[in-house]
Design an enzyme around this catalytic site. Structure first.
Site, short mmCIF file in Angstrom:
data_model
loop_
_atom_site.label_atom_id
_atom_site.label_comp_id
_atom_site.label_asym_id
_atom_site.label_seq_id
_atom_site.Cartn_x
_atom_site.Cartn_y
_atom_site.Cartn_z
N GLU A 24 -9.11 19.47 60.46
CA GLU A 24 -8.33 20.65 60.10
C GLU A 24 -8.84 21.30 58.81
O GLU A 24 -8.87 22.52 58.69
CB GLU A 24 -6.84 20.28 59.95
CG GLU A 24 -5.93 21.36 59.39
CD GLU A 24 -5.76 22.57 60.31
OE1 GLU A 24 -5.95 22.43 61.53
OE2 GLU A 24 -5.42 23.65 59.78
N SER A 39 -0.25 28.16 69.94
CA SER A 39 -0.81 29.45 69.53
C SER A 39 -2.30 29.32 69.19
O SER A 39 -3.13 30.09 69.68
CB SER A 39 -0.04 30.01 68.34
OG SER A 39 -0.76 31.07 67.74
N SER A 40 -2.64 28.31 68.38
CA SER A 40 -4.04 28.26 67.94
C SER A 40 -4.95 27.74 69.05
O SER A 40 -6.11 28.13 69.13
CB SER A 40 -4.18 27.43 66.66
OG SER A 40 -3.64 26.16 66.84
N HIS A 92 -10.85 8.29 54.77
CA HIS A 92 -10.90 8.49 53.31
C HIS A 92 -9.55 8.95 52.76
O HIS A 92 -9.37 8.97 51.55
CB HIS A 92 -12.04 9.43 52.89
CG HIS A 92 -11.94 10.83 53.42
ND1 HIS A 92 -13.05 11.61 53.63
CD2 HIS A 92 -10.88 11.59 53.77
CE1 HIS A 92 -12.68 12.79 54.08
NE2 HIS A 92 -11.36 12.81 54.17
N HIS A 93 -8.62 9.29 53.64
CA HIS A 93 -7.27 9.63 53.17
C HIS A 93 -6.40 8.38 53.07
O HIS A 93 -5.24 8.47 52.67
CB HIS A 93 -6.61 10.62 54.12
CG HIS A 93 -7.34 11.93 54.19
ND1 HIS A 93 -7.09 12.95 53.31
CD2 HIS A 93 -8.32 12.36 55.00
CE1 HIS A 93 -7.89 13.96 53.60
NE2 HIS A 93 -8.65 13.64 54.61
N HIS A 152 -8.40 15.73 58.93
CA HIS A 152 -9.68 16.04 58.30
C HIS A 152 -10.44 17.15 59.00
O HIS A 152 -10.84 18.11 58.34
CB HIS A 152 -10.57 14.82 58.04
CG HIS A 152 -11.69 15.25 57.15
ND1 HIS A 152 -11.59 15.28 55.78
CD2 HIS A 152 -12.88 15.82 57.44
CE1 HIS A 152 -12.67 15.83 55.28
NE2 HIS A 152 -13.46 16.17 56.26
N LYS A 198 -26.06 24.66 53.26
CA LYS A 198 -25.44 25.99 53.28
C LYS A 198 -25.52 26.65 51.90
O LYS A 198 -25.92 27.81 51.78
CB LYS A 198 -23.98 25.89 53.72
CG LYS A 198 -23.85 25.69 55.20
CD LYS A 198 -22.41 25.65 55.62
CE LYS A 198 -22.30 25.90 57.10
NZ LYS A 198 -22.61 27.27 57.48
N ARG A 245 1.50 13.64 42.13
CA ARG A 245 1.90 14.86 42.83
C ARG A 245 3.26 14.65 43.48
O ARG A 245 3.76 13.52 43.58
CB ARG A 245 0.83 15.23 43.88
CG ARG A 245 0.69 14.20 44.96
CD ARG A 245 -0.55 14.38 45.81
NE ARG A 245 -0.46 15.50 46.74
CZ ARG A 245 -1.13 15.56 47.92
NH1 ARG A 245 -1.91 14.56 48.30
NH2 ARG A 245 -1.02 16.60 48.70
N SER A 286 -21.67 33.96 54.82
CA SER A 286 -23.03 34.06 55.34
C SER A 286 -23.36 35.48 55.80
O SER A 286 -24.51 35.77 56.13
CB SER A 286 -23.22 33.09 56.52
OG SER A 286 -23.00 31.77 56.08
N HIS A 294 5.51 24.88 51.51
CA HIS A 294 4.38 25.60 50.90
C HIS A 294 3.08 25.20 51.60
O HIS A 294 2.28 26.06 52.01
CB HIS A 294 4.30 25.31 49.40
CG HIS A 294 2.98 25.67 48.78
ND1 HIS A 294 2.59 26.98 48.57
CD2 HIS A 294 1.93 24.91 48.36
CE1 HIS A 294 1.38 26.99 48.03
NE2 HIS A 294 0.95 25.75 47.89
N THR A 296 -23.45 20.61 53.91
CA THR A 296 -22.81 21.59 53.02
C THR A 296 -23.79 22.06 51.96
O THR A 296 -23.84 23.25 51.63
CB THR A 296 -21.56 20.96 52.36
OG1 THR A 296 -20.78 20.31 53.37
CG2 THR A 296 -20.71 22.02 51.69
N ASP A 356 -13.61 43.87 74.46
CA ASP A 356 -12.35 43.33 73.92
C ASP A 356 -12.44 41.82 74.00
O ASP A 356 -13.47 41.27 74.40
CB ASP A 356 -11.14 43.84 74.73
CG ASP A 356 -9.86 43.80 73.89
OD1 ASP A 356 -9.56 42.74 73.32
OD2 ASP A 356 -9.17 44.83 73.80
N TRP A 380 3.30 17.89 53.68
CA TRP A 380 2.85 18.54 54.92
C TRP A 380 2.28 17.53 55.91
O TRP A 380 2.14 17.83 57.08
CB TRP A 380 1.80 19.62 54.61
CG TRP A 380 0.40 19.11 54.42
CD1 TRP A 380 -0.09 18.46 53.34
CD2 TRP A 380 -0.68 19.20 55.37
NE1 TRP A 380 -1.42 18.13 53.54
CE2 TRP A 380 -1.81 18.59 54.78
CE3 TRP A 380 -0.82 19.76 56.65
CZ2 TRP A 380 -3.04 18.49 55.42
CZ3 TRP A 380 -2.06 19.65 57.29
CH2 TRP A 380 -3.14 19.03 56.67
N TYR A 390 -11.77 21.52 57.86
CA TYR A 390 -12.95 22.32 58.20
C TYR A 390 -12.55 23.53 59.04
O TYR A 390 -13.21 24.57 58.98
CB TYR A 390 -14.02 21.47 58.87
CG TYR A 390 -14.58 20.50 57.86
CD1 TYR A 390 -15.39 20.98 56.82
CD2 TYR A 390 -14.25 19.17 57.87
CE1 TYR A 390 -15.85 20.13 55.84
CE2 TYR A 390 -14.71 18.31 56.88
CZ TYR A 390 -15.50 18.80 55.87
OH TYR A 390 -15.94 17.96 54.89
CU CU1 Z 1 -10.46 14.40 54.77
#
Ligand code: CU1
Length: 525
Positions: free
Chosen positions: A255, A169-170, A302-303, A253, A331, A450, A268, A77, A328, A106, A142, A257
């Site tokens: 990721e 790909s990315s 922080h993880h 991390h 924004k 979890r 925006s 998931h 943030t 293009d 994940w 963002y």
């Molecule tokens: Cu993070």
């Protein structure tokens, strides 16, 4: 329009049709469309897995998913939603809109663009089919933490291979986006005139190129630990499983963002359009986006507050993480200032944008709560974390994607969607989203872990509410599918500027001939 396209193509006699068209297309609109449909398909697949999870958690005890199977579904998931649904959706929007918004004919590399898309198919098949191989999918979460990910069966190897392909790909997509933005802007389209969606994608593409190879490196080290006798992460051979956590979150991390910055860009643009005012603080928006991206490289610890870390490290990561609230906040302030004294109207894209601002801010605040080391030590691996990141990724990334689809559908299809049903889709999604995830804060604060399919009786009520909400949320998306399909198939003709002339604020430049890339590959003489 149709006549022009077919006449144009007939003159050159090259444009394939049917499946060959989609397999070989180099047209940014075709490829954008494929990305978006792929993303929606994965959204459904990942969504069905979410509903399996919520069905299992509907009441205490094991209903129909053994713990191993449950963890496999949880892992898939997460991977499918992040890499199969959210990221491809934003790449789809990028394909459709970046050339239009900067006046390019293009994307820079048409064939690379085609390949970037088609790589997604084998990657997603590897992920989904890993469920049926011996041992099942990688049931590790994940994040793919060792030591468990070293011990898993061949489903783990399929996941590693899928991550490699998704990474290629990315990265290729990002190279294409950066090159397009830096080299193909129309005359006069200076960097500081670009629409915010283009800016946020430019910055996101740099993030992807910086960190996807790090993730690829992490899973490659897992692979060699598993099969080639190395011990990067295996304590038995002198390695360190915590090293994996450092490498993974150095990717992980930034990721988070990657999956939100293009959403910031969409919001925006939607907010000014429905406020009939230019974006407030454009320059500060650009710098805030860049600051968030740069800071995202310095907060990964922080993880890992519970993995064992010196107090100095805890303090550094805590304060660095809190620092991100500053850009943030800039924004959110700018979005609200844009609406201030504007001529507001509340069509579906604006509703999703407002829902985004409100709910994403809540997700930001619960992020600040988790950033505090002593609090995080209590809440680590509880449902509070699950609630937090679903407020950023569902109410953040997904809501902004919905805002984008409703905002740009008239441009893409030439038709208006059904506004009444669009608004219904918004309110159903808003209601059921909060029903699903708000109560998970309480579950987390009360200590529910979890990634466990069973729970103590005290958690039963909130879990039942959350599960009912999840099924409502899932079913509501069928309405979205219906609105999109009916819009593609017909509906009232959209005006050239469907949103009351407000698009003039976006600096959009009309695209030249729609299918030109079939003919204009440079000829080497
Ligand atoms: Cu993070």
């Amino acid at each position: 329009m149709e006549a022009t396209v077919s006449g144009h193509a007939a003159a050159h006699g090259q444009r394939p049709s049917g499946l060959r068209r989609w397999l070989t297309t180099t047209n940014h609109k075709d490829i954008g469309t494929m990305y978006l449909w792929f993303s929606f398909t994965m959204f459904i697949v990942g969504g069905i897995m979410a509903l399996l999870i919520r069905a299992e958690l509907f009441e205490p005890g094991i209903q129909f998913l053994e713990p191993e199977r449950y963890n496999q579904i949880v892992t898939l998931h997460g991977l499918i939603m992040v890499f199969g649904a959210i990221m491809p959706a934003f790449v789809g929007f990028a394909n459709w809109m970046i050339p239009l918004q900067i006046g390019a004919s293009d994307m820079a590399f048409g064939r690379l663009n085609n390949w970037s898309f088609w790589l997604l198919i084998p990657a997603s098949l590897l992920l989904v089919t890993s469920l049926v191989v011996p041992g099942g999918a990688a049931g590790v979460g994940w994040t793919l933490y060792p030591p468990l990910s070293i011990q898993m069966g061949m489903g783990m190897d399929m996941t590693i291979f899928a991550v490699h392909i998704l990474g290629i790909s990315s990265i290729l997509g990002s190279i294409n986006i950066i090159t397009t933005i830096l080299n193909l802007r129309a005359p006069g389209m200076t960097l500081m005139k670009m629409p915010m969606f283009v800016w946020t994608w430019l910055i996101t593409a740099f993030l992807i190129i910086a960190v996807m190879p790090v993730f690829a490196g992490a899973v490659t080290m897992l692979l060699t630990d598993r099969h080639f006798g190395t011990s990067f992460f295996s304590a038995a051979g002198g390695g360190d499983p915590v090293l994996y956590q450092h490498v993974f979150w150095f990717f992980g991390h930034p990721e988070v963002y990657i999956v939100i910055l293009p959403g910031f860009g969409i919001i925006s643009q939607v907010v000014p359009a429905f406020s009939r005012k230019p974006l407030f603080g454009y320059t500060s928006m650009v710098y805030a986006t860049a600051s968030i991206a740069i800071l995202s490289f310095f907060v990964w610890g922080h993880h890992m507050f519970t993995s064992g870390m010196p107090v100095a490290g805890q303090l550094f990561y805590m304060y660095a993480t809190m620092l991100i609230a500053v850009p943030t906040g800039v924004k959110v302030f700018n979005w609200i200032a844009t609406m201030w004294r504007g001529a507001l109207s509340f069509e579906t894209p604006m509703l999703f944008a407002l829902g985004f601002i409100f709910l994403f801010t809540m997700g930001g605040f619960s992020g600040l709560v988790l950033a505090m080391t002593p609090v995080d030590v209590q809440l680590h691996n509880t449902y509070y974390v699950v609630a937090h990141f679903h407020y950023t990724m569902v109410a953040g990334a997904l809501f902004s994607a919905f805002a984008a689809v409703y905002y740009w559908l008239p441009k893409w299809t030439g038709h208006m969607y059904n506004e009444r049903l669009g608004k219904t889709h918004f309110w159903l999604t808003m209601f059921f989203f909060n029903m699903t995830f708000f109560v998970q804060h309480f579950l987390g604060l009360a200590g529910m872990p979890r990634r466990v399919p069973d729970y103590a009786l005290q958690f039963a009520d909130f879990n039942m509410i959350s599960s009912i909400g999840a099924f409502g949320l899932g079913l509501s998306q069928l309405l979205f599918l219906y609105v999109v399909i009916t819009c593609i198939k017909g509906g009232p003709k959209a005006a050239a500027k469907p949103w009351d002339g407000a698009e003039g604020l976006e600096w959009e430049v009309p695209s030249p001939a729609p299918y030109h890339t079939w003919e204009t590959q440079p000829q080497v003489k």
